[in-house]
Design a protein around this motif. Structure first.
Motif, PDB file in Angstrom:
ATOM      1  N   LEU A 198      55.176  21.376  19.554  1.00  0.00           N
ATOM      2  CA  LEU A 198      56.161  20.306  19.697  1.00  0.00           C
ATOM      3  C   LEU A 198      56.909  20.519  21.007  1.00  0.00           C
ATOM      4  CD1 LEU A 198      57.935  17.935  18.652  1.00  0.00           C
ATOM      5  CD2 LEU A 198      59.350  19.666  17.503  1.00  0.00           C
ATOM      6  N   LEU A 199      56.931  19.494  21.846  1.00  0.00           N
ATOM      7  CA  LEU A 199      57.655  19.515  23.119  1.00  0.00           C
ATOM      8  C   LEU A 199      58.841  18.561  22.992  1.00  0.00           C
ATOM      9  CD1 LEU A 199      57.917  20.280  26.134  1.00  0.00           C
ATOM     10  CD2 LEU A 199      56.210  18.505  26.644  1.00  0.00           C
ATOM     11  N   LEU A 200      60.061  19.114  23.124  1.00  0.00           N
ATOM     12  CA  LEU A 200      61.285  18.334  22.951  1.00  0.00           C
ATOM     13  C   LEU A 200      61.952  18.075  24.292  1.00  0.00           C
ATOM     14  CD1 LEU A 200      62.846  20.237  19.905  1.00  0.00           C
ATOM     15  CD2 LEU A 200      61.936  17.906  19.869  1.00  0.00           C
ATOM     16  N   GLU A 201      62.433  16.846  24.481  1.00  0.00           N
ATOM     17  CA  GLU A 201      63.130  16.455  25.711  1.00  0.00           C
ATOM     18  C   GLU A 201      64.385  15.674  25.332  1.00  0.00           C
ATOM     19  OE1 GLU A 201      64.792  15.657  29.015  1.00  0.00           O
ATOM     20  OE2 GLU A 201      63.041  16.990  29.029  1.00  0.00           O
ATOM     21  N   GLN A 202      65.530  16.083  25.890  1.00  0.00           N
ATOM     22  CA  GLN A 202      66.796  15.462  25.484  1.00  0.00           C
ATOM     23  C   GLN A 202      66.971  14.042  26.023  1.00  0.00           C
ATOM     24  OE1 GLN A 202      70.484  17.018  27.107  1.00  0.00           O
ATOM     25  NE2 GLN A 202      69.408  18.073  28.760  1.00  0.00           N
ATOM     26  N   GLY A 226      65.241  33.842  14.081  1.00  0.00           N
ATOM     27  CA  GLY A 226      64.734  34.510  12.887  1.00  0.00           C
ATOM     28  C   GLY A 226      63.230  34.585  12.975  1.00  0.00           C
ATOM     29  N   ALA A 227      62.586  35.127  11.949  1.00  0.00           N
ATOM     30  CA  ALA A 227      61.125  35.175  11.927  1.00  0.00           C
ATOM     31  C   ALA A 227      60.552  33.768  12.077  1.00  0.00           C
ATOM     32  CB  ALA A 227      60.637  35.821  10.639  1.00  0.00           C
ATOM     33  N   THR A 228      61.243  32.797  11.486  1.00  0.00           N
ATOM     34  CA  THR A 228      60.982  31.386  11.748  1.00  0.00           C
ATOM     35  C   THR A 228      62.217  30.832  12.446  1.00  0.00           C
ATOM     36  OG1 THR A 228      59.552  31.137   9.817  1.00  0.00           O
ATOM     37  CG2 THR A 228      60.525  29.136  10.725  1.00  0.00           C
ATOM     38  N   VAL A 229      62.010  30.261  13.631  1.00  0.00           N
ATOM     39  CA  VAL A 229      63.127  29.696  14.391  1.00  0.00           C
ATOM     40  C   VAL A 229      63.353  28.265  13.917  1.00  0.00           C
ATOM     41  CG1 VAL A 229      64.002  29.182  16.694  1.00  0.00           C
ATOM     42  CG2 VAL A 229      62.469  31.134  16.359  1.00  0.00           C
ATOM     43  N   THR A 230      64.625  27.919  13.706  1.00  0.00           N
ATOM     44  CA  THR A 230      64.987  26.559  13.304  1.00  0.00           C
ATOM     45  C   THR A 230      65.708  25.874  14.460  1.00  0.00           C
ATOM     46  OG1 THR A 230      65.221  27.232  11.004  1.00  0.00           O
ATOM     47  CG2 THR A 230      66.239  25.152  11.631  1.00  0.00           C
ATOM     48  N   VAL A 231      65.212  24.700  14.848  1.00  0.00           N
ATOM     49  CA  VAL A 231      65.793  23.926  15.949  1.00  0.00           C
ATOM     50  C   VAL A 231      66.292  22.605  15.384  1.00  0.00           C
ATOM     51  CG1 VAL A 231      65.355  22.804  18.165  1.00  0.00           C
ATOM     52  CG2 VAL A 231      64.258  25.006  17.639  1.00  0.00           C
ATOM     53  N   THR A 232      67.583  22.378  15.503  1.00  0.00           N
ATOM     54  CA  THR A 232      68.185  21.131  15.029  1.00  0.00           C
ATOM     55  C   THR A 232      68.467  20.226  16.219  1.00  0.00           C
ATOM     56  OG1 THR A 232      69.225  22.289  13.178  1.00  0.00           O
ATOM     57  CG2 THR A 232      70.102  20.120  13.744  1.00  0.00           C
ATOM     58  N   THR A 233      67.985  18.996  16.166  1.00  0.00           N
ATOM     59  CA  THR A 233      68.200  18.014  17.232  1.00  0.00           C
ATOM     60  C   THR A 233      69.005  16.834  16.685  1.00  0.00           C
ATOM     61  OG1 THR A 233      66.293  16.546  16.858  1.00  0.00           O
ATOM     62  CG2 THR A 233      65.876  18.611  18.033  1.00  0.00           C
ATOM     63  N   THR A 234      69.273  15.893  17.555  1.00  0.00           N
ATOM     64  CA  THR A 234      69.969  14.677  17.138  1.00  0.00           C
ATOM     65  C   THR A 234      69.134  13.824  16.199  1.00  0.00           C
ATOM     66  OG1 THR A 234      69.186  13.720  19.219  1.00  0.00           O
ATOM     67  CG2 THR A 234      71.468  14.506  19.164  1.00  0.00           C
ATOM     68  N   LEU A 254      55.045  15.132  21.638  1.00  0.00           N
ATOM     69  CA  LEU A 254      56.128  15.041  22.617  1.00  0.00           C
ATOM     70  C   LEU A 254      57.183  14.082  22.083  1.00  0.00           C
ATOM     71  CD1 LEU A 254      57.535  15.362  25.330  1.00  0.00           C
ATOM     72  CD2 LEU A 254      55.879  13.774  26.328  1.00  0.00           C
ATOM     73  N   ARG A 255      58.400  14.593  21.904  1.00  0.00           N
ATOM     74  CA  ARG A 255      59.484  13.770  21.371  1.00  0.00           C
ATOM     75  C   ARG A 255      60.627  13.778  22.382  1.00  0.00           C
ATOM     76  NH1 ARG A 255      59.191  12.359  16.173  1.00  0.00           N
ATOM     77  NH2 ARG A 255      61.454  12.312  15.970  1.00  0.00           N
ATOM     78  N   ASP A 256      60.857  12.626  23.005  1.00  0.00           N
ATOM     79  CA  ASP A 256      61.941  12.516  23.976  1.00  0.00           C
ATOM     80  C   ASP A 256      63.138  11.837  23.329  1.00  0.00           C
ATOM     81  OD1 ASP A 256      60.821   9.995  23.799  1.00  0.00           O
ATOM     82  OD2 ASP A 256      60.940   9.567  25.939  1.00  0.00           O
ATOM     83  N   GLY A 257      64.265  11.808  24.058  1.00  0.00           N
ATOM     84  CA  GLY A 257      65.487  11.240  23.513  1.00  0.00           C
ATOM     85  C   GLY A 257      66.064  12.045  22.357  1.00  0.00           C
ATOM     86  N   GLU A 258      65.712  13.341  22.279  1.00  0.00           N
ATOM     87  CA  GLU A 258      66.227  14.227  21.216  1.00  0.00           C
ATOM     88  C   GLU A 258      66.936  15.413  21.853  1.00  0.00           C
ATOM     89  OE1 GLU A 258      64.188  15.354  17.723  1.00  0.00           O
ATOM     90  OE2 GLU A 258      62.792  13.662  17.779  1.00  0.00           O
ATOM     91  N   LYS A 259      68.235  15.414  21.752  1.00  0.00           N
ATOM     92  CA  LYS A 259      69.024  16.521  22.290  1.00  0.00           C
ATOM     93  C   LYS A 259      69.080  17.643  21.257  1.00  0.00           C
ATOM     94  CE  LYS A 259      73.621  17.433  24.247  1.00  0.00           C
ATOM     95  NZ  LYS A 259      73.166  17.876  25.577  1.00  0.00           N
ATOM     96  N   VAL A 260      68.805  18.859  21.705  1.00  0.00           N
ATOM     97  CA  VAL A 260      68.880  20.012  20.815  1.00  0.00           C
ATOM     98  C   VAL A 260      70.353  20.375  20.605  1.00  0.00           C
ATOM     99  CG1 VAL A 260      68.354  22.474  20.571  1.00  0.00           C
ATOM    100  CG2 VAL A 260      66.608  20.895  21.417  1.00  0.00           C
ATOM    101  N   LEU A 261      70.749  20.461  19.348  1.00  0.00           N
ATOM    102  CA  LEU A 261      72.132  20.775  18.989  1.00  0.00           C
ATOM    103  C   LEU A 261      72.321  22.240  18.620  1.00  0.00           C
ATOM    104  CD1 LEU A 261      72.812  17.671  16.713  1.00  0.00           C
ATOM    105  CD2 LEU A 261      73.356  17.937  19.149  1.00  0.00           C
TER     106      LEU A 261
END
Length: 392
Positions: A38-42, A181-189, A169-176
């Motif tokens: 997953l590629l995230l772009e704000q 951890g062993a599994t990383v959690t990424v919360t976006t808008t 690829l998901r754009d327009g998503e700002k990482v908050l």
């Protein structure tokens, strides 16, 4: 390319934050390796708020530092592979002249990296490239392999290739928020995503992300004036689209170096920039008043008057770009010292675009726990004192 409001999937093999050229190439290498990425772009793509926009960048074999010059043959080859894969022209060979005082150590190192003996004096340079005027006693080294990368086109090409290999690829998503951890959690808008591996390639925003993770990296975002200069008489300056790129090393008139590209983006206008800028908060980039002092314009005007007399001495077009500099202007390519499943690519200091295919490969290798293809000592986080203490 707005992201849908409801994510269809939340778990991946790898998450990459930041879809500039470094993050996009990293994601591409991962997808080529059949990693669910997953590629995230704000920002909504395409955008001009970071460091990867614009139509042109220099690519060159000449480098003072051997650890970069060793990467360049593979970088050229991988760019050519992307051209072949996408059916898109991404490179124009123009050559490059490196200008400086004779015997200047970095200039000599560039000459050695090219394996050439010849240096051009003022008369020889003017005969070969009439638009350039060296000062008495100064010399130039010619890199015939160098040229121009079409930056916007290259970024689109690698992103499209990434998606063809199955990447998301998901754009327009700002990482908050990032929760390690062993599994990383990424919360976006727009959603919450999980993966056992995270790579941060967020350009000028990287420092803020890694501070969340207990790491203080010496990253300084700079606002760069990207200036285009008109020929006094169209076609007379010898600086059209067939002229070479150039850069300066060790000139007193250019304390941080000046570089230029032929008139490809805007016909009749040559791109000439100072390799330096003003510190800026990337979140406030658009709040800088147009009347703010810009000393780099004066440095460029003086340089053009002396070295490129066929150009007007005031810019016809002025744009901005962001650099994110480290104190030594070398990249950061390393694992987080506390969370080894988080990899950081940052501090490309205005000279990283050309090496994105190799940088992406190295970040991919680091993330997958493989031995990197190159010596990584110059790119280690631990070269900066006090960083590790902040991360404990």
């Amino acid at each position: 390319m707005a992201a849908p409001s409801q994510p269809q999937k939340s778990t991946y093999d790898v998450i990459v934050i930041g879809a500039g050229i470094q993050g996009s190439y990293t994601a591409y290498h991962l997808a080529q390796r059949h990693k669910d990425t997953l590629l995230l772009e704000q920002f909504l793509l395409p955008h001009s708020r970071g460091s990867s926009h614009g139509q042109s960048r220099i690519i060159r074999s000449a480098y003072p530092e051997e650890y970069y010059s060793r990467m360049m043959p593979e970088s050229f080859r991988l760019w050519q592979q992307l051209e072949a894969e996408t059916g898109t022209t991404l490179y124009r060979q123009t050559g490059l002249v490196v200008l400086g005082p004779p015997g200047e150590p970095e200039l000599e190192a560039c000459r050695r990296s090219l394996g050439v003996d010849e240096v051009l004096d003022a008369a020889a340079l003017a005969q070969r490239f009439p638009g350039f005027r060296l000062q008495a006693g100064q010399v130039a080294v010619l890199d015939t392999t160098a040229g121009v990368l079409f930056a916007d086109r290259a970024l689109r090409a690698v992103q499209e290739a990434f998606r063809r290999h199955g990447g998301a690829l998901r754009d327009g998503e700002k990482v908050l928020r990032i929760e390690p951890g062993a599994t990383v959690t990424v919360t976006t808008t727009a959603g919450v995503y999980k993966a056992p591996r995270l790579i941060i390639t967020a350009g000028a925003w990287t420092g803020a992300f890694v501070e969340q993770l207990g790491l203080r990296l010496p990253l300084q975002p700079l606002r760069i004036d990207v200036c285009y200069w008109r020929e006094k008489q169209p076609g007379s300056a010898g600086l059209g689209s067939v002229s070479p790129c150039f850069l300066t090393l060790g000139l007193s008139q250019a304390p941080h170096g000046i570089y230029g590209l032929p008139s490809i983006e805007y016909p009749g206008l040559m791109k000439v920039c100072h390799h330096h800028g003003s510190p800026i908060d990337p979140e406030k980039r658009d709040q800088v008043p147009s009347s703010a002092p810009r000393p780099d314009i004066g440095i460029l005007s003086s340089f053009i008057s002396s070295y490129l007399p066929g150009l007007e001495t005031q810019p016809a077009v002025r744009e901005t770009c962001l650099y994110t500099n480290t104190p030594d202007e070398d990249f950061i390519l390393d694992r987080h010292p506390k969370f080894s499943n988080i990899v950081i690519g940052a501090g490309f200091s205005g000279h990283g675009f050309k090496m994105a295919p190799v940088v992406g490969k190295l970040l991919c290798q680091l993330s997958l726990g493989e031995k990197p293809s190159y010596d990584m000592a110059h790119f280690a986080i631990t070269r900066f004192p006090g960083v590790l203490g902040a991360a404990q």
